[in-house]
Motif scaffolding. Structure first.
Motif, mmCIF file in Angstrom:
data_model
loop_
_atom_site.group_PDB
_atom_site.id
_atom_site.type_symbol
_atom_site.label_atom_id
_atom_site.label_comp_id
_atom_site.label_asym_id
_atom_site.label_seq_id
_atom_site.Cartn_x
_atom_site.Cartn_y
_atom_site.Cartn_z
ATOM 1 N N PRO A 158 0.800 -1.160 -0.086
ATOM 2 C CA PRO A 158 0.127 0.170 0.195
ATOM 3 C C PRO A 158 1.010 0.724 0.077
ATOM 4 C CG PRO A 158 -1.119 -1.512 1.729
ATOM 5 C CD PRO A 158 -0.001 -1.820 1.268
ATOM 6 N N ASN A 159 0.402 1.874 -0.745
ATOM 7 C CA ASN A 159 1.167 3.547 -0.527
ATOM 8 C C ASN A 159 0.289 4.798 -0.356
ATOM 9 O OD1 ASN A 159 -0.233 3.079 -3.421
ATOM 10 N ND2 ASN A 159 1.256 3.735 -4.310
ATOM 11 N N TYR A 160 -1.211 4.328 -0.406
ATOM 12 C CA TYR A 160 -2.057 5.411 -0.447
ATOM 13 C C TYR A 160 -3.462 4.661 0.382
ATOM 14 C CZ TYR A 160 -0.273 8.768 -4.342
ATOM 15 O OH TYR A 160 -0.034 9.879 -4.748
ATOM 16 N N PHE A 161 -4.071 5.537 0.709
ATOM 17 C CA PHE A 161 -4.938 5.539 1.844
ATOM 18 C C PHE A 161 -5.837 6.817 1.929
ATOM 19 C CE2 PHE A 161 -2.337 7.438 4.412
ATOM 20 C CZ PHE A 161 -3.018 8.698 5.454
ATOM 21 N N ILE A 162 -7.906 6.517 2.536
ATOM 22 C CA ILE A 162 -7.754 7.333 2.846
ATOM 23 C C ILE A 162 -8.482 7.581 4.312
ATOM 24 C CG2 ILE A 162 -11.264 6.907 2.890
ATOM 25 C CD1 ILE A 162 -9.372 7.502 0.033
ATOM 26 N N SER A 163 -8.359 8.603 4.748
ATOM 27 C CA SER A 163 -7.812 9.138 6.051
ATOM 28 C C SER A 163 -9.111 9.661 6.756
ATOM 29 C CB SER A 163 -6.409 10.187 5.563
ATOM 30 O OG SER A 163 -6.892 10.710 6.871
ATOM 31 N N LEU A 164 -9.848 9.323 7.673
ATOM 32 C CA LEU A 164 -10.443 10.174 8.483
ATOM 33 C C LEU A 164 -9.650 10.943 9.589
ATOM 34 C CD1 LEU A 164 -13.735 9.327 9.698
ATOM 35 C CD2 LEU A 164 -11.856 10.818 11.304
ATOM 36 N N PRO A 165 -9.054 12.520 9.130
ATOM 37 C CA PRO A 165 -8.889 13.619 9.894
ATOM 38 C C PRO A 165 -8.975 13.208 11.415
ATOM 39 C CG PRO A 165 -9.481 14.451 8.002
ATOM 40 C CD PRO A 165 -9.838 13.447 8.102
ATOM 41 N N ILE A 166 -8.157 13.371 12.329
ATOM 42 C CA ILE A 166 -8.664 14.557 13.260
ATOM 43 C C ILE A 166 -8.259 15.250 13.943
ATOM 44 C CG2 ILE A 166 -8.172 14.028 16.005
ATOM 45 C CD1 ILE A 166 -9.908 11.510 14.408
#
Length: 422
Positions: A158-166
Motif C-alpha cells: 500500500p502507498n495510498y489510503f483514505i484518511s479520516l483526519p482528527i
C-alpha cells in the motif's frame, strides 16, 4: 527310471559339487536305495547258490538276455562306496553342514557369498534418496509459491489510503499528554510518536502505481460520496475515543467506543472498498476493518526497532480507560504515504470529500475547548514535576548533589511555560 537317473546324475554331481551331492544323497538317493535294491533280481538264482551277491556261479536271466553281465553289480558297488564316503563326510561336517539341512545346498549356490543386508541397504538408501528428492522438489515448489506470494505482496504494497483526519483539539491534546508521559519514562520511544498533525483513522489502504490509477482513485472517492451520504441519512457521525490498546506491543492506539456510530463507520469503509475495487483499484486488506487512532508505533524508526522490540504496556497503564474526546466525521481524504507531508504534519492529499459543513465553534464551545486544553497541559505538567521530584530524590540519595536535578526541573518547567504560551 530311478536307476537311470542316478546313473547319470550322481557321478557328475559328486565330481562338480561334492557338498551338494552329500545333501542330495542324504535327502534323495538314500531313501531310494531300498527301492533300487528291491528291483534287482535275487543274487545267485542261476544255480550256483553261493553268497557272492551278484558274483556267484549261476547265470542271471538278464545276462542270458544279452545285457552287460557285470554292469549292475559294479553300479551297486559304486553306490555303496559313495554312500559310505558320504556318510563319513556327513559325520565329519555334522556341525558346520548338517546333511538334512537346507543350508547344505544353499552353501553351494552362486550367491552364497553375497551380503544380503548390504543389498537391502542399497535399496533402502535408494528409497531414502528418492524420498529426499521428492522433498527437495516439494520444497522448491513451496519456495516458488512463497516467492510468488512475496512478489504479489510487494506489488500490492500500500502507498495510498483514505484518511479520516482528527482535528478536535481535545483529542490531540490528550494524546500529546499521553505521549509526553511515555517519553518521560522511556526516552527512546520519542522516535515512535505520531505528530498531532498526522493523527487520523485509516478507512482504506490501496496501491496506486501511476498517475492514471491515481486519477481513477480520485474518481472513485468522488463517487463514494453519494453512497456515504446515503448511509449517514443527513445525520452527523459522532465518533467517541476512549481507552488505549496495542497491536503485538508494537503499535499503540486509542480505541473507538463501540456504538451504533462505529457500526456505521465500518459500513462506510466496506462500501468504499467495494467502490474502489469495482474501479479496478487494488484496495483493502484480508483482515477485518478495525478503526483505531494510532499515536505510537515502532516502525517509524528502523534504529528504534533494533533497540526496542516491544512496547511496555505499563508505560500507559494510567490511560487505558481514559476518555479522549469525540470527533465528528466531516471529511475523508485520499492521502499518499510516500509523498512529502504538509507543513502542519498532515499527509499529502490528492483529493477530499466533505459531508455537510463543519460549523465554527461558538464562543462557549471555544472557551470549553481552551479550558480542556489547559487542564490537560496542567495534568501533564504535574506528572512531569512528580517524575522529576522522584528523580531528584534518587539523585540526592546517590550523590548528594541536588543542584543539577533542580536545574533540570527548572528547565522542564520553562519549556512547559513556553508551550503554554504558543
Amino acid at each position: 527310471m530311478q536307476r537311470l537317473l542316478l546313473r547319470l546324475l550322481l557321478p557328475a554331481l559328486y565330481s562338480e559339487r561334492p557338498v551338494a551331492a552329500c545333501a542330495l544323497l542324504a535327502r534323495r538317493a538314500v531313501p531310494a536305495l531300498p527301492r533300487l535294491m528291491a528291483l534287482r533280481p535275487p543274487a545267485g538264482t542261476g544255480g550256483g547258490g553261493g553268497s557272492g551277491g551278484g558274483c556267484g556261479g549261476g547265470e542271471d536271466p538278464s545276462r542270458a538276455a544279452g545285457q552287460a553281465p557285470q554292469h549292475d553289480g559294479l553300479e551297486n558297488v559304486q553306490q555303496k562306496k559313495i554312500f559310505e564316503e558320504n556318510k563319513e563326510r556327513r559325520h565329519q561336517r555334522k556341525e558346520t553342514c548338517p546333511a538334512d539341512s537346507v543350508e547344505a545346498l544353499m552353501a553351494e549356490m552362486p550367491f552364497v557369498d553375497t551380503d544380503i543386508e548390504n543389498e537391502f541397504v542399497v535399496h533402502a538408501t535408494s528409497e531414502i534418496n528418492i524420498i529426499k528428492k521428492r522433498k527437495r522438489i516439494a520444497g522448491k515448489e513451496l519456495e516458488e509459491g512463497s516467492e510468488r506470494k512475496k512478489k504479489k505482496k510487494k506489488q500490492y504494497q500500500p502507498n495510498y489510503f483514505i484518511s479520516l483526519p482528527i482535528t478536535n483539539p481535545e483529542i490531540t491534546g490528550s494524546i500529546q499528554a499521553v505521549q509526553d508521559v511515555i517519553i518521560q519514562k522511556d526516552q527512546r520511544l520519542s522516535k515512535a510518536m505520531v505528530r498531532s498533525g498526522s493523527l487520523h483513522v485509516t478507512m482504506l489502504v490501496m496501491h496506486l502505481s501511476n498517475e492514471e490509477e491515481i486519477s481513477i482513485a480520485v474518481g472513485a472517492l468522488s463517487d463514494s460520496k453519494h453512497f456515504v451520504e446515503g448511509l449517514l441519512k443527513g445525520k452527523t457521525l459522532d465518533l467517541s475515543f476512549q481507552g488505549i490498546d496495542h497491536f503485538r506491543n508494537e503499535v499503540g492506539f486509542v480505541k473507538l467506543a463501540e456504538n451504533d456510530h462505529t457500526a456505521i463507520l465500518t459500513e462506510i469503509a466496506e462500501t468504499m472498498k467495494k467502490i474502489f475495487q469495482e474501479k479496478g483499484i487494488l484496495a483493502g486488506e484480508e483482515r477485518a476493518f478495525k478503526p483505531h487512532l494510532t499515536f505510537m508505533k515502532l516502525s517509524k524508526s528502523t534504529e528504534l526497532r533494533k533497540q526496542v522490540k516491544k512496547i511496555d504496556s505499563s508505560l500507559y497503564e494510567d490511560f487505558k480507560s481514559h476518555y479522549f474526546g469525540d470527533e465528528i466525521l466531516h471529511r475523508l481524504d485520499l492521502c499518499s504515504m510516500l509523498k512529502k507531508k504538509q507543513p502542519n504534519g498532515y499527509y499529502y492529499c490528492e483529493s477530499s470529500i466533505v459531508f455537510g459543513e463543519k460549523h465554527a465553534a461558538e464562543p462557549d464551545d471555544a472557551e470549553l475547548v481552551s479550558l480542556s486544553k489547559r487542564l490537560v497541559e496542567n495534568a501533564v505538567l504535574k506528572a512531569v514535576q512528580q517524575y522529576l521530584e522522584e528523580t531528584q530524590n534518587k539523585a540526592k540519595q546517590a550523590d548528594g548533589s541536588p543542584a543539577k536535578t533542580e536545574e533540570a526541573a527548572g528547565g522542564s518547567k520553562n519549556e512547559s511555560d513556553n508551550d503554554n504560551s504558543k
